[in-house]
Design a protein around this motif. Structure first.
Motif, PDB file in Angstrom:
ATOM      1  N   UNK A 101    -104.516   6.104 -38.015  1.00  0.00           N
ATOM      2  CA  UNK A 101    -103.534   6.136 -38.968  1.00  0.00           C
ATOM      3  C   UNK A 101    -102.166   5.902 -37.669  1.00  0.00           C
ATOM      4  N   UNK A 102    -101.204   5.250 -38.311  1.00  0.00           N
ATOM      5  CA  UNK A 102    -100.022   4.794 -37.427  1.00  0.00           C
ATOM      6  C   UNK A 102     -99.280   5.988 -37.305  1.00  0.00           C
ATOM      7  N   UNK A 103     -98.615   6.360 -36.273  1.00  0.00           N
ATOM      8  CA  UNK A 103     -97.976   7.360 -36.321  1.00  0.00           C
ATOM      9  C   UNK A 103     -96.461   6.975 -36.718  1.00  0.00           C
ATOM     10  N   UNK A 104     -95.718   7.746 -37.543  1.00  0.00           N
ATOM     11  CA  UNK A 104     -94.433   7.715 -38.281  1.00  0.00           C
ATOM     12  C   UNK A 104     -93.414   7.998 -36.958  1.00  0.00           C
ATOM     13  N   UNK A 105     -92.344   6.956 -36.856  1.00  0.00           N
ATOM     14  CA  UNK A 105     -91.207   7.170 -35.989  1.00  0.00           C
ATOM     15  C   UNK A 105     -90.265   8.087 -36.345  1.00  0.00           C
ATOM     16  N   UNK A 106     -89.922   9.227 -35.451  1.00  0.00           N
ATOM     17  CA  UNK A 106     -89.003  10.129 -35.956  1.00  0.00           C
ATOM     18  C   UNK A 106     -87.651   9.666 -35.715  1.00  0.00           C
ATOM     19  N   UNK A 107     -86.644   9.843 -36.695  1.00  0.00           N
ATOM     20  CA  UNK A 107     -85.245   9.516 -36.533  1.00  0.00           C
ATOM     21  C   UNK A 107     -84.591  10.502 -35.475  1.00  0.00           C
ATOM     22  N   UNK A 108     -84.041   9.888 -34.620  1.00  0.00           N
ATOM     23  CA  UNK A 108     -83.358  10.657 -33.697  1.00  0.00           C
ATOM     24  C   UNK A 108     -81.922  10.776 -33.723  1.00  0.00           C
ATOM     25  N   UNK A 109     -81.123  11.644 -33.488  1.00  0.00           N
ATOM     26  CA  UNK A 109     -79.743  11.766 -33.736  1.00  0.00           C
ATOM     27  C   UNK A 109     -79.381  12.536 -34.875  1.00  0.00           C
ATOM     28  N   UNK A 110     -78.266  12.794 -35.077  1.00  0.00           N
ATOM     29  CA  UNK A 110     -77.803  13.563 -36.120  1.00  0.00           C
ATOM     30  C   UNK A 110     -77.975  12.685 -37.540  1.00  0.00           C
ATOM     31  N   UNK A 111     -78.345  13.637 -38.602  1.00  0.00           N
ATOM     32  CA  UNK A 111     -78.441  12.944 -40.020  1.00  0.00           C
ATOM     33  C   UNK A 111     -76.959  12.527 -40.385  1.00  0.00           C
ATOM     34  N   UNK A 112     -76.820  11.189 -41.042  1.00  0.00           N
ATOM     35  CA  UNK A 112     -75.638  11.088 -41.547  1.00  0.00           C
ATOM     36  C   UNK A 112     -75.085  11.984 -42.295  1.00  0.00           C
ATOM     37  N   UNK A 113     -73.598  11.967 -42.240  1.00  0.00           N
ATOM     38  CA  UNK A 113     -72.706  12.781 -43.087  1.00  0.00           C
ATOM     39  C   UNK A 113     -72.598  12.341 -44.408  1.00  0.00           C
ATOM     40  N   UNK A 114     -72.871  12.934 -45.504  1.00  0.00           N
ATOM     41  CA  UNK A 114     -72.726  12.502 -46.835  1.00  0.00           C
ATOM     42  C   UNK A 114     -71.242  12.432 -47.314  1.00  0.00           C
ATOM     43  N   UNK A 115     -70.749  11.211 -47.664  1.00  0.00           N
ATOM     44  CA  UNK A 115     -69.227  11.143 -48.014  1.00  0.00           C
ATOM     45  C   UNK A 115     -69.160  10.628 -49.423  1.00  0.00           C
ATOM     46  N   UNK A 116     -68.580  11.616 -50.267  1.00  0.00           N
ATOM     47  CA  UNK A 116     -68.681  11.217 -51.833  1.00  0.00           C
ATOM     48  C   UNK A 116     -67.542  10.169 -52.083  1.00  0.00           C
ATOM     49  N   UNK A 117     -68.027   8.912 -52.631  1.00  0.00           N
ATOM     50  CA  UNK A 117     -67.239   7.815 -52.701  1.00  0.00           C
ATOM     51  C   UNK A 117     -66.072   8.317 -53.667  1.00  0.00           C
ATOM     52  N   UNK A 118     -66.200   8.970 -54.666  1.00  0.00           N
ATOM     53  CA  UNK A 118     -65.205   9.317 -55.781  1.00  0.00           C
ATOM     54  C   UNK A 118     -64.159  10.070 -55.006  1.00  0.00           C
ATOM     55  N   UNK A 119     -64.670  11.012 -54.366  1.00  0.00           N
ATOM     56  CA  UNK A 119     -63.699  11.809 -53.562  1.00  0.00           C
ATOM     57  C   UNK A 119     -62.809  11.244 -52.674  1.00  0.00           C
ATOM     58  N   UNK A 120     -63.473  10.310 -51.832  1.00  0.00           N
ATOM     59  CA  UNK A 120     -62.630   9.509 -50.830  1.00  0.00           C
ATOM     60  C   UNK A 120     -61.523   8.673 -51.413  1.00  0.00           C
ATOM     61  N   UNK A 121     -61.997   8.049 -52.704  1.00  0.00           N
ATOM     62  CA  UNK A 121     -61.050   7.108 -53.241  1.00  0.00           C
ATOM     63  C   UNK A 121     -60.055   7.990 -54.157  1.00  0.00           C
TER      64      UNK A 121
END
Length: 122
Positions: free
Chosen positions: A1-21
């Motif tokens: 079984x191939x090993x899954x690559x782990x994501x490094x760094x912080x997770x992306x901040x969720x920005x609500x498009x409607x709120x932004x607009x």
């Protein structure tokens, strides 16, 4: 079984498009927008590039113009009931102003002579 690559760094901040607009629409500053989403200005800029394919300043200009239109519509409606609002619009859009033009004094002084009923000068 191939090993899954782990994501490094912080997770992306969720920005609500409607709120932004909506924040752009009420003329919120860039600082207020990234404060609202609890992130840095660079995060907002990168998100705009990903989401809209344009820099923040272009996206902001587009959505803030909607807010200006709404504000202008409300002000015109308010001018129907409010004299100060009507005066403001007259000054802004019709070029009216409070200060009348200065009246130039005549080149020669005006002499006023008042005669007394007994025939003498005043």
């Amino acid at each position: 079984m191939a090993e899954e690559k782990k994501k490094t760094g912080r997770p992306r901040i969720e920005i609500d498009k409607r709120q932004f607009e909506q924040l752009c629409g009420i003329q919120a500053t860039e600082e207020e927008i990234y404060g609202w989403f609890k992130c840095s200005s660079e995060t907002i800029r990168r998100w705009c590039r990903r989401e809209y394919g344009e820099p923040f300043c272009e996206v902001y200009k587009k959505f803030s113009s909607n807010g200006k239109i709404s504000l202008r519509r409300n002000l015109f409606h308010q001018a129907e009931k409010s004299v100060p609002a009507a005066i403001f619009l007259a000054k802004q859009h019709l070029g009216m102003r409070d200060n009348p033009e200065e009246v130039k004094a005549p080149a020669e002084p005006i002499r006023i002579v008042i005669e007394r009923p007994d025939g003498g000068d005043a």
